[in-house]
Design a protein around this motif. Structure first.
Motif, PDB file in Angstrom:
ATOM      1  N   THR A  42       0.845  -1.183   0.000  1.00  0.00           N
ATOM      2  CA  THR A  42       0.000   0.000   0.000  1.00  0.00           C
ATOM      3  C   THR A  42       0.886   1.240   0.000  1.00  0.00           C
ATOM      4  O   THR A  42       2.013   1.215   0.484  1.00  0.00           O
ATOM      5  CB  THR A  42      -0.923   0.055   1.233  1.00  0.00           C
ATOM      6  N   VAL A  43       0.356   2.310  -0.557  1.00  0.00           N
ATOM      7  CA  VAL A  43       1.061   3.590  -0.562  1.00  0.00           C
ATOM      8  C   VAL A  43       0.752   4.277   0.769  1.00  0.00           C
ATOM      9  O   VAL A  43      -0.410   4.462   1.118  1.00  0.00           O
ATOM     10  CB  VAL A  43       0.599   4.468  -1.730  1.00  0.00           C
ATOM     11  N   VAL A  44       1.779   4.645   1.507  1.00  0.00           N
ATOM     12  CA  VAL A  44       1.584   5.308   2.796  1.00  0.00           C
ATOM     13  C   VAL A  44       2.104   6.747   2.789  1.00  0.00           C
ATOM     14  O   VAL A  44       1.886   7.488   3.740  1.00  0.00           O
ATOM     15  CB  VAL A  44       2.221   4.506   3.959  1.00  0.00           C
ATOM     16  N   ILE A  51       6.169   3.209   0.241  1.00  0.00           N
ATOM     17  CA  ILE A  51       5.405   1.990   0.023  1.00  0.00           C
ATOM     18  C   ILE A  51       5.637   1.048   1.203  1.00  0.00           C
ATOM     19  O   ILE A  51       6.771   0.790   1.587  1.00  0.00           O
ATOM     20  CB  ILE A  51       5.841   1.288  -1.282  1.00  0.00           C
ATOM     21  N   LYS A  52       4.541   0.541   1.764  1.00  0.00           N
ATOM     22  CA  LYS A  52       4.603  -0.431   2.852  1.00  0.00           C
ATOM     23  C   LYS A  52       4.076  -1.757   2.321  1.00  0.00           C
ATOM     24  O   LYS A  52       2.983  -1.811   1.758  1.00  0.00           O
ATOM     25  CB  LYS A  52       3.748   0.029   4.028  1.00  0.00           C
ATOM     26  N   CYS A  53       4.880  -2.812   2.463  1.00  0.00           N
ATOM     27  CA  CYS A  53       4.491  -4.138   1.989  1.00  0.00           C
ATOM     28  C   CYS A  53       4.561  -5.147   3.124  1.00  0.00           C
ATOM     29  O   CYS A  53       5.354  -4.990   4.054  1.00  0.00           O
ATOM     30  CB  CYS A  53       5.413  -4.603   0.866  1.00  0.00           C
ATOM     31  N   THR A  54       3.733  -6.174   3.020  1.00  0.00           N
ATOM     32  CA  THR A  54       3.769  -7.282   3.965  1.00  0.00           C
ATOM     33  C   THR A  54       3.879  -8.584   3.187  1.00  0.00           C
ATOM     34  O   THR A  54       3.436  -8.683   2.053  1.00  0.00           O
ATOM     35  CB  THR A  54       2.498  -7.322   4.845  1.00  0.00           C
ATOM     36  N   ALA A  58      15.278   1.680  -0.687  1.00  0.00           N
ATOM     37  CA  ALA A  58      16.125   0.697  -0.016  1.00  0.00           C
ATOM     38  C   ALA A  58      15.322  -0.564   0.277  1.00  0.00           C
ATOM     39  O   ALA A  58      14.103  -0.521   0.447  1.00  0.00           O
ATOM     40  CB  ALA A  58      16.654   1.286   1.285  1.00  0.00           C
ATOM     41  N   VAL A  59      16.007  -1.689   0.349  1.00  0.00           N
ATOM     42  CA  VAL A  59      15.365  -2.948   0.718  1.00  0.00           C
ATOM     43  C   VAL A  59      14.867  -2.806   2.152  1.00  0.00           C
ATOM     44  O   VAL A  59      15.563  -2.278   3.026  1.00  0.00           O
ATOM     45  CB  VAL A  59      16.351  -4.128   0.586  1.00  0.00           C
ATOM     46  N   ALA A  60      13.630  -3.266   2.378  1.00  0.00           N
ATOM     47  CA  ALA A  60      13.001  -3.131   3.696  1.00  0.00           C
ATOM     48  C   ALA A  60      12.348  -4.453   4.106  1.00  0.00           C
ATOM     49  O   ALA A  60      11.981  -5.269   3.253  1.00  0.00           O
ATOM     50  CB  ALA A  60      11.953  -2.024   3.652  1.00  0.00           C
ATOM     51  N   ALA A  61      12.198  -4.634   5.386  1.00  0.00           N
ATOM     52  CA  ALA A  61      11.558  -5.835   5.923  1.00  0.00           C
ATOM     53  C   ALA A  61      10.041  -5.741   5.779  1.00  0.00           C
ATOM     54  O   ALA A  61       9.480  -4.650   5.700  1.00  0.00           O
ATOM     55  CB  ALA A  61      11.924  -5.991   7.399  1.00  0.00           C
ATOM     56  N   SER A  62       9.405  -6.882   5.738  1.00  0.00           N
ATOM     57  CA  SER A  62       7.949  -6.951   5.685  1.00  0.00           C
ATOM     58  C   SER A  62       7.338  -6.135   6.820  1.00  0.00           C
ATOM     59  O   SER A  62       7.812  -6.183   7.954  1.00  0.00           O
ATOM     60  CB  SER A  62       7.507  -8.419   5.814  1.00  0.00           C
ATOM     61  N   GLY A 101       5.647  -1.904  -4.867  1.00  0.00           N
ATOM     62  CA  GLY A 101       6.686  -2.612  -4.152  1.00  0.00           C
ATOM     63  C   GLY A 101       7.073  -3.858  -4.918  1.00  0.00           C
ATOM     64  O   GLY A 101       6.245  -4.462  -5.596  1.00  0.00           O
ATOM     65  N   LYS A 102       8.337  -4.246  -4.844  1.00  0.00           N
ATOM     66  CA  LYS A 102       8.821  -5.438  -5.534  1.00  0.00           C
ATOM     67  C   LYS A 102       9.508  -6.347  -4.531  1.00  0.00           C
ATOM     68  O   LYS A 102      10.365  -5.900  -3.766  1.00  0.00           O
ATOM     69  CB  LYS A 102       9.804  -5.033  -6.629  1.00  0.00           C
TER      70      LYS A 102
END
Length: 94
Positions: A31-33, A42-45, A64-68, A91-92
């Motif tokens: 989702t776009v936050v 972008i926040k992804c789970t 940058a690469v981010a955690a779920s 998000g990818k």
């Protein structure tokens, strides 16, 4: 699931049923936050990921690469640009 996807998975040595493949495919959501016209947050789970966004100058900014469950930010200002309108970002999975 398409025949191509089933053949690709079978060729990789994985054993996957249609139900488990559907569950795995739907587990990653974004989702776009944040959107200030220059940066997309972008926040992804469901998986480690990075944000990406198309910029007005045609380049694609990558966060940058981010955690779920956390947020990654793609900065078009890194390319002396702003976010493309209409927006095109997401998000990818890594």
């Amino acid at each position: 699931m398409s025949t191509f996807a089933i053949l690709t998975l079978a060729g990789s040595g994985l054993v996957v049923t249609a139900n488990s493949a559907s569950a795995a495919a739907s587990a990653f959501t974004c989702t776009v936050v944040f959107d200030d016209g220059n940066t997309a947050g972008i926040k992804c789970t469901g998986s480690t990921f990075y944000a990406w966004a198309k910029c007005n100058n045609g380049k694609t900014a990558q966060g940058a690469v981010a955690a779920s469950g956390t947020t990654s930010y793609a900065y078009c200002t890194s390319y002396n640009s702003s976010l493309l309108y209409p927006r095109y970002y997401g998000g990818k999975q890594v």
